[in-house]
Design a protein around this motif. Sequence first.
Motif, PDB file in Angstrom:
ATOM      1  N   CYS A  31     -35.236   9.984 -16.380  1.00  0.00           N
ATOM      2  CA  CYS A  31     -35.895  11.231 -15.979  1.00  0.00           C
ATOM      3  C   CYS A  31     -35.637  11.488 -14.498  1.00  0.00           C
ATOM      4  O   CYS A  31     -35.821  10.596 -13.672  1.00  0.00           O
ATOM      5  N   HIS A  54     -38.616  13.998 -18.714  1.00  0.00           N
ATOM      6  CA  HIS A  54     -39.615  13.756 -19.753  1.00  0.00           C
ATOM      7  C   HIS A  54     -40.317  15.068 -20.093  1.00  0.00           C
ATOM      8  O   HIS A  54     -40.432  15.942 -19.232  1.00  0.00           O
ATOM      9  N   CYS A  57     -42.886  15.535 -17.626  1.00  0.00           N
ATOM     10  CA  CYS A  57     -42.454  15.681 -16.235  1.00  0.00           C
ATOM     11  C   CYS A  57     -41.828  17.048 -15.967  1.00  0.00           C
ATOM     12  O   CYS A  57     -41.313  17.285 -14.880  1.00  0.00           O
TER      13      CYS A  57
HETATM   14 ZN   LIG Z   1     -40.409  11.534 -15.977  1.00  0.00          ZN
END
Ligand SMILES: [Zn+2]
Length: 253
Positions: A31, A54, A57
Motif C-alpha cells: 500500500c 488498501h 487507506c
Molecule cells: Zn494501507
Amino acid sequence: MAAVVTGPDAKPAASHRCRFELKKYKTAFTCQVCRVESYDAERYRCNHCGEDRHMGCIRLADEIKLGPGPKNIFSTGPVFMLFDTPQKGRNSKNEKWAKNCLVCGMPIRHYSYHAQTTGNKDLNMHPRCAELTTFNTNSRVPLELQTGERHSCVWCGKKRPEGASPAGPTDFYCWSYRLTGGRNRIHVHCYTEMVIEALKSIAQLDDDDNIHIVLKRRRSSDRNELESILSEVLKIGLDVAGIGFTDIFLDLA
Ligand SMILES: [Zn+2]
Ligand SMILES: [Zn+2]
Ligand SMILES: [Zn+2]
Ligand SMILES: [Zn+2]
C-alpha cells in the motif's frame, strides 16, 4: 475530458490527479499510503502510476477511537490522530520503540495513527493495523488478537518478529493471533508474511480444486501438528486473497 496516458512509465500530467479504482487481484501488493505489504484481493489501484492502496487507506479519517483491544488495553478509549509520520512526544518514555507500530511491531514508514497516554507513552500504528483493532467482525482479521509473549510464534519461532523493536513492553507491544492449542500463536506480521509466501508458492489446483502449498519451516517444532494448525488458518487468508479452492494441502519443507 480525461487525458489518455499510455506506456509503462506513464504518469498523469501535473494537472491530472491519480484516479484510483476498486479492483481485484490475486497477488500481494504494498500500500502506498501505509507502506504495509498485504494480500487482500480487493484494493484501489491507479492505472496511471500503478500504485495500490488498501481499501481503508483510500481515505483516512483524521482521528479514530479504538477499543477495547486485547486485554482491554484501550479501555479508556484513547483518540488516535493521523500524522504524516510516527510521533514522539517530548516526555515520551518509549523513545526506542515509538517509531514502531504497536500492533505488528514493524517500523512505520509513512502515515501513523498516534495517541499519547497518561504514562507518557507514545502509541503509533500503521493505518492498516489500526483498522485491525477497530472491528470484531473484520473479515481480514483471521483470528482473535492477543498480546503477551510467553510462547514463541509458530512461524518465526521467536518472541518478536525480525524488524520489531526489542525495547517495546511485552504486555502490549507486537500483537499476535491466537491459534488452537492455547500455547500456539502467530505474530500479526508473520501471518501476513506466511499468506504472501503461500500465495507465491501456489503451483496449480488439482482436478478437485485442491491447493498444494509448500512452505519453508522456520522452526523445528512438531511438523504434523503445525501443518494442520497452519493449513486451517491459511484458508482464511487465501480466501481474503481471492483464491477459490476446495481444500489446502500444506507441506512444511
Ligand atoms: Zn494501507
Ligand atoms: Zn496515480
Ligand atoms: Zn503495523
Ligand atoms: Zn513470528
